[in-house]
Design a protein around this motif. Structure first.
Motif, PDB file in Angstrom:
ATOM      1  N   MET A 207       0.669  -1.236  -0.055  1.00  0.00           N
ATOM      2  CA  MET A 207      -0.079  -0.017   0.021  1.00  0.00           C
ATOM      3  C   MET A 207       0.879   1.184   0.016  1.00  0.00           C
ATOM      4  O   MET A 207       1.633   1.399   0.808  1.00  0.00           O
ATOM      5  N   GLU A 208       0.731   2.119  -1.280  1.00  0.00           N
ATOM      6  CA  GLU A 208       1.638   3.224  -1.128  1.00  0.00           C
ATOM      7  C   GLU A 208       1.061   4.532  -0.464  1.00  0.00           C
ATOM      8  O   GLU A 208      -0.287   4.638  -0.465  1.00  0.00           O
ATOM      9  N   LEU A 209       1.737   5.346   0.123  1.00  0.00           N
ATOM     10  CA  LEU A 209       1.473   6.459   0.893  1.00  0.00           C
ATOM     11  C   LEU A 209       0.313   7.299  -0.114  1.00  0.00           C
ATOM     12  O   LEU A 209      -0.781   7.945   0.248  1.00  0.00           O
ATOM     13  N   ARG A 210       0.856   7.407  -1.283  1.00  0.00           N
ATOM     14  CA  ARG A 210       0.267   8.497  -2.435  1.00  0.00           C
ATOM     15  C   ARG A 210      -1.396   7.702  -2.356  1.00  0.00           C
ATOM     16  O   ARG A 210      -2.391   8.609  -2.851  1.00  0.00           O
ATOM     17  N   HIS A 211      -1.280   6.465  -2.458  1.00  0.00           N
ATOM     18  CA  HIS A 211      -2.834   5.888  -2.706  1.00  0.00           C
ATOM     19  C   HIS A 211      -3.713   6.350  -1.694  1.00  0.00           C
ATOM     20  O   HIS A 211      -4.866   6.471  -1.614  1.00  0.00           O
ATOM     21  N   LEU A 212      -3.029   6.242  -0.256  1.00  0.00           N
ATOM     22  CA  LEU A 212      -3.704   6.725   0.833  1.00  0.00           C
ATOM     23  C   LEU A 212      -4.293   8.381   0.648  1.00  0.00           C
ATOM     24  O   LEU A 212      -5.507   8.627   0.916  1.00  0.00           O
ATOM     25  N   ARG A 213      -3.256   9.117   0.178  1.00  0.00           N
ATOM     26  CA  ARG A 213      -3.616  10.538  -0.002  1.00  0.00           C
ATOM     27  C   ARG A 213      -4.663  10.739  -1.113  1.00  0.00           C
ATOM     28  O   ARG A 213      -5.729  11.544  -0.923  1.00  0.00           O
ATOM     29  N   TYR A 214      -4.727   9.991  -2.103  1.00  0.00           N
ATOM     30  CA  TYR A 214      -5.644  10.150  -3.089  1.00  0.00           C
ATOM     31  C   TYR A 214      -7.160   9.541  -2.575  1.00  0.00           C
ATOM     32  O   TYR A 214      -7.890  10.525  -2.945  1.00  0.00           O
ATOM     33  N   PHE A 215      -7.063   8.454  -1.885  1.00  0.00           N
ATOM     34  CA  PHE A 215      -8.113   7.951  -1.287  1.00  0.00           C
ATOM     35  C   PHE A 215      -8.921   9.110  -0.379  1.00  0.00           C
ATOM     36  O   PHE A 215     -10.073   9.235  -0.336  1.00  0.00           O
ATOM     37  N   VAL A 216      -8.202   9.745   0.468  1.00  0.00           N
ATOM     38  CA  VAL A 216      -8.741  10.737   1.355  1.00  0.00           C
ATOM     39  C   VAL A 216      -9.284  11.898   0.775  1.00  0.00           C
ATOM     40  O   VAL A 216     -10.392  12.451   0.970  1.00  0.00           O
ATOM     41  N   VAL A 217      -8.589  12.467  -0.271  1.00  0.00           N
ATOM     42  CA  VAL A 217      -8.869  13.513  -1.016  1.00  0.00           C
ATOM     43  C   VAL A 217     -10.432  13.310  -1.650  1.00  0.00           C
ATOM     44  O   VAL A 217     -11.409  13.985  -1.629  1.00  0.00           O
ATOM     45  N   VAL A 218     -10.543  11.998  -2.324  1.00  0.00           N
ATOM     46  CA  VAL A 218     -11.574  11.492  -2.957  1.00  0.00           C
ATOM     47  C   VAL A 218     -12.874  11.439  -2.169  1.00  0.00           C
ATOM     48  O   VAL A 218     -14.127  11.862  -2.180  1.00  0.00           O
ATOM     49  N   ALA A 219     -12.684  10.853  -0.821  1.00  0.00           N
ATOM     50  CA  ALA A 219     -13.323  10.726   0.290  1.00  0.00           C
ATOM     51  C   ALA A 219     -13.922  11.937   0.847  1.00  0.00           C
ATOM     52  O   ALA A 219     -15.151  12.098   1.150  1.00  0.00           O
ATOM     53  N   GLU A 220     -13.132  13.110   0.712  1.00  0.00           N
ATOM     54  CA  GLU A 220     -13.369  14.466   1.285  1.00  0.00           C
ATOM     55  C   GLU A 220     -14.227  14.927   0.076  1.00  0.00           C
ATOM     56  O   GLU A 220     -15.302  15.910   0.568  1.00  0.00           O
ATOM     57  N   GLU A 221     -14.012  14.914  -1.195  1.00  0.00           N
ATOM     58  CA  GLU A 221     -14.582  15.594  -2.092  1.00  0.00           C
ATOM     59  C   GLU A 221     -16.031  14.823  -2.447  1.00  0.00           C
ATOM     60  O   GLU A 221     -16.978  15.466  -3.114  1.00  0.00           O
ATOM     61  N   ARG A 222     -15.987  13.503  -2.303  1.00  0.00           N
ATOM     62  CA  ARG A 222     -17.280  12.588  -2.771  1.00  0.00           C
ATOM     63  C   ARG A 222     -17.316  13.032  -4.283  1.00  0.00           C
ATOM     64  O   ARG A 222     -18.462  12.629  -4.601  1.00  0.00           O
ATOM     65  N   HIS A 223     -16.339  13.088  -4.917  1.00  0.00           N
ATOM     66  CA  HIS A 223     -16.381  13.657  -6.269  1.00  0.00           C
ATOM     67  C   HIS A 223     -15.123  13.014  -6.784  1.00  0.00           C
ATOM     68  O   HIS A 223     -14.137  13.911  -6.692  1.00  0.00           O
ATOM     69  N   PHE A 224     -14.974  12.420  -8.039  1.00  0.00           N
ATOM     70  CA  PHE A 224     -13.741  12.076  -8.677  1.00  0.00           C
ATOM     71  C   PHE A 224     -12.820  13.125  -9.327  1.00  0.00           C
ATOM     72  O   PHE A 224     -11.809  13.745  -9.493  1.00  0.00           O
TER      73      PHE A 224
END
Length: 303
Positions: A1-18
């Motif tokens: 699991m890469e840290l950048r994947h976690l960062r991407y995931f958190v931003v998508v979760a906060e925006e609720r929009h890709f």
């Protein structure tokens, strides 16, 4: 699991929009979707439910969001701490003080300045004599020390002069010379009994005093030894004899002792900073930088 994947995931979760998340991250929307899909495959769980106008978190996604934020915060905190440590802004500094050096105004001023610049460095003080502190430096028990030079067997220790102060005469308040309040010539003390500390704990200061007396035409008559410089003052007050002490020692105020300047050329009491040669510690380097600057400014102010 890469840290950048976690960062991407958190931003998508906060925006609720890709699309909005991609704009915030500064990447394209298709690559972002691909990275989230890879994260879901690696975890083995669906993290988002796709909706007509965005996405929402699944239960697995909500669990990961809490943990991902903690992981990213820990990584950022660790990165910051490592950077601060490398700059000497955090850490632990063990410092020694010899021969009442802490009475010299430059020394507490230096420490106040250093603490103001580096409040997160833990300082551990130790009071001893110069030979013991030199040994502690070489054995790694302390990191820096304010000493009275010189020191013996200093192959692994660097020493740098900080300040030189005049010495003064310490007399019992009942002594005839104490009543005048005037400066005292050393030759006037030829018949006195001197209280000094053992030469082995401060050879430089001891020799400066005895050599000054010899230049004044006499060899000082030595009485009972004081275990350390700070012990001299109460012994003078108790009538054991007189002494010559660094001027800053006069901060030890008592009605029983009078301090008078020395007429003519007074012996000097130097204070140096000592540290292990080639010590790689950023905390030691940061302390040395502050000490050198403060010593330069102090000497300029005294001119």
């Amino acid at each position: 699991m890469e840290l950048r994947h976690l960062r991407y995931f958190v931003v998508v979760a906060e925006e609720r929009h890709f699309t909005r998340a991609a704009e915030r991250l500064g990447i394209g929307q298709p690559p972002l979707s691909l990275q989230i899909q890879r994260l879901e495959r690696e975890i083995g769980a669906q993290l988002f439910r796709r909706l007509s106008r965005g996405v929402e978190l699944t239960e697995a996604g909500m669990l990961l969001l809490d943990n991902a934020r903690q992981i990213l915060a820990l990584v950022e905190r660790t990165r910051t701490d490592v950077q601060r440590l490398s700059r000497g802004e955090i850490g632990h500094l063990r410092m020694g003080f010899a021969g009442a050096t802490y009475f010299q105004p430059l020394v507490p001023a230096l420490i106040r300045e250093y603490r103001g610049r580096h409040p997160d460095v833990v300082l551990s003080p130790e009071q001893s004599n110069t030979p013991s502190l030199a040994e502690g430096l070489q054995q790694g028990r302390i990191d820096v020390a304010f000493i009275r030079p010189p020191i013996m067997s200093a192959d692994e220790v660097e020493v740098e002069l900080l300040v030189r102060e005049d010495m003064v005469v310490a007399l019992p308040h009942t002594h005839p010379l104490a009543q005048s309040g005037a400066s005292v010539s050393l030759s006037a003390l030829a018949a006195e009994t001197f209280i000094l500390f053992p030469r082995m704990i401060g050879a430089g200061l001891y020799d400066a005093i005895t050599h000054a007396c010899q230049r004044a035409g006499f060899i000082p008559r030595l009485g009972q030894e004081a275990p350390q410089i700070t012990s001299i003052v109460p012994m003078v007050g108790a009538g054991f004899g007189i002494s010559i002490v660094p001027r800053s020692t006069s901060q030890i105020q008592t009605d029983e002792v009078v301090y008078l300047p020395i007429a003519g050329e007074a012996p000097k009491a130097p204070i140096s900073l000592a540290w292990r040669r080639h010590d790689p510690s950023p905390v030691v380097r940061s302390f040395l930088a502050v000490a050198r600057q403060m010593a330069r400014d102090w000497r300029k102010a005294q001119r």
